[in-house]
Design a protein around this motif. Sequence first.
Motif: not given
Length: 565
Positions: A154-164
Amino acid sequence: MKSFYSILLFILLVGCNSAKNVNISKQVYSQTKLSTLELKTWYQKDYTLDGIPGISLDKWYNQNKKKQKQTIIVAVIDTQIDINHEDLQGQFWTNGKETPNNNIDDDHNGYIDDVNGWSFTGTKNGGYVVWNNYEYVRIIREWEPLFKGKAESEIANKDLPDYKEYQRASKIFDFKQKYYKNWHKSLVYNIEVYPLVKDTLKHFFPKEDYTYKQLDSIYKKYKINDKTYKQRRDDKDKDLGALIDYMMVNLEVDEKTFEDIVDKKTQLDSVLLKNLNVDYNERLLIGDNPTILEKGYGNNNISNNKAGHRPIQDHCTKMAGIIGANRLNNIGVKGILQNVKIMPLNVSPSGDELDKDIVMAIYYAVDNGAKVINMSLGKEFSLHKDWMFDALKYAEAHNVLIVHSAGNFAFDVDKNPEYPSDVAFDGTPEICTNFINVGSTTYKLNEYFVSDFSNYGKENVDLFAPGEEIYTTASGNSYKSDSGTSMSTPMVSATAALIWSYYPDFTAKQVKQIILDSGTAYNLQVLVPGTKDKKVPFSELSKSGKVLNVYNAMELAKEMNKRKK
């Protein structure tokens, strides 16, 4: 440039025996114990001359006849400091452009009455912050509204580093909260049962002079089961074996008196209510805006003893002593160099330092004349890596060297991030050439040569320096021994300052390369920190594969300086 360094290093190795690789064998060296006197100065010794794997500082001083050309300012970004320590008098930086206590920013640098440095964790009422959030708590508070309850898909690619990073922070938060709550529960029970334990043991030891070994002996005699401490605590057992076991556990964790236990519980109260509390905001006491970089917040009291505050001066005082304790006063300890001025910059309460405070301290140090910045601090997360990278590059542009402790988690920091860092841990290269990351060694030239707590990394730890049982200045005008990569770091910082004090025209990049190239390479197999039986060549645990050597560094600097003329 690389071939130039190689030529110079070859010249030095030919003429300097101790710069060669040291091959360790049973015949050559097996010492694992030092005398009390040797322990106080072991890190200053030379392997070839003394049989102790120190930094060859005494060797250099015994042979050097030249005088330093200039005094170097070393900024120590750390805790509060004991500015009145007897062995540090005359060694502190003074801002000569500032008139003390007139409540005016005389030099227009953005800080009022900053005579000896600045406290970036100073509060509006003249005190200082004692308890900070951990950085993973800040990350949860910042990113929970965006990521809580969401799957990675559900997470946009640009937000994946922050999500992880949010997921990693949440996992550590859950583990730490469970760990500290369990510890706190043990302390509460210890306080409850301590009077009974104490009175019971008086029957066996009227003078209360028992040792752990003696308690273990009677425990084996009187125990009625083999429960763990946790099981006995949860069952509230009060049989004789359980009571003896409670005191044995207290001795194991250095909680020998009732006052020790109460103090530790008080600290853990604050860990749970402040360090680990998402709703706790220490910045309200300071009055700044933590989302922007700004000058002037905090206060000028770098050695604060405000009533009602837990003192936090010990750590920075230890760093200052290693770097620049007075070598000429015949008291205490001898720092690595005499002609140095220590610039204390407070950023470290209990908990994790805020990126903003570290960054602003770096800018302050650079703008006010520091050549070396010592950062014996670290954390597993960084909310504002971009701010930090900009500050490191700013220091690089102004020819300032930054020396950082690798950390004390027995991590491979090529795989487990430790901040601040000159890499983003995303596969991209180092962002600057003026950053040195330092691990810790012991005096034991065997499989235990690398400190069991030290972080390591073939790519992200640059070299090692002694960090085990280092005797130095401490708060309250005292002297103590301590261990940690924190203790290794000021040795490298001071060596950089020593080089610059004789050879002021070197760049920060050159000073870094001199220190790394001139270290001692020990040819032995060592235990990888955090493992029980995994051994690797010592050279595989850092980029240089070496241990700091002051004598070799100064010899290499001398050769390089000759060739520049």
